[in-house]
Design a protein around this motif. Sequence first.
Motif: not given
Length: 295
Positions: A27-32, A47-52, A54-67
């Motif tokens: 995730l960090l590499l993707w973010f950078q 870590r909070r994004f990831y846990q939010c 439930y450890g789903d990488l694709a959904e975590t990435q979507k949430l981060i981009e929207v944020n």
Amino acid sequence: MSATGVEKTEASATREDLRREQDLKELLLWFQQNEKLPKEIDPLLLRRFYQCMYGDLAETQKLIEVNYALRNRHPHLFIQRDPLDADSRNTFDYADILPLPGLTPDKAKVSLYCFRDFDASKMHHTEDTRAFFMVSDCRFVTPDDSANPELLSEGEVQIFDMKGTTMRHISRLTISTLRAYIKFLQLAFPVRLRAIHMVNCPTYLDRIVSVVKPFISDEVFKLIRFHTVSLDTLYEFVPRAMLPEEYGGGAGSLETLRTQTQKSLVKHRDYLMDPNHWVVEKTEKRNGNSWRFFK
């Protein structure tokens, strides 16, 4: 449990830890490398994004981009800020925005919002909302449990004390700010919202609800509980030990909690104001076209 059962449980936990560690590195590499995101992110926030999710990488990435898209769409709320400026002092002089210590038995973090001064003329909705997000952003890079820094909350519980709220306060709401606040809470918050408790509700509660309900999704509205008689019903959901003394609890006085929150804001001031953590640079890299949020 047998020795074999303990060994299997420990082995499973170890595998889970290793998977999480690997996922966070990915995730960090993707973010950078993502042009839609800022240059940096705090490891605990990641870590909070990831846990939010439930450890789903694709959904975590979507949430981060929207944020970060929403943050950059509303820079006056999320980026152009200083916890020590006059606007912030005004907010913290008349209202409390307080993360409460510890976690509930089901690992939820609780925050309290209340007026200290009931004079409606001191309310400045946009500036107050900006202060709310500064406190939240400080909390998201601070361990939830000082006794166990690795333990993260698994949900968010918000308590709004409506004591002193009048229709004059409601008339000072800025619709664009209210819409941005609720949209961010519903779509981009890096923690799962579990409940919103409204305490000390006034007799004209229905009029207040009629103003804000059109902006709240049915899913979120179902999380709101109105406590109209006493705080006894709140204690069924939030342990008294976590609440301030003024609310019949054992977590210390509002003044003590207020001082702790202000110290955290000062400590994280550089972080809150660092564009590398928040600003997305819009560049003309994608097929020669300027990239825009939500195109």
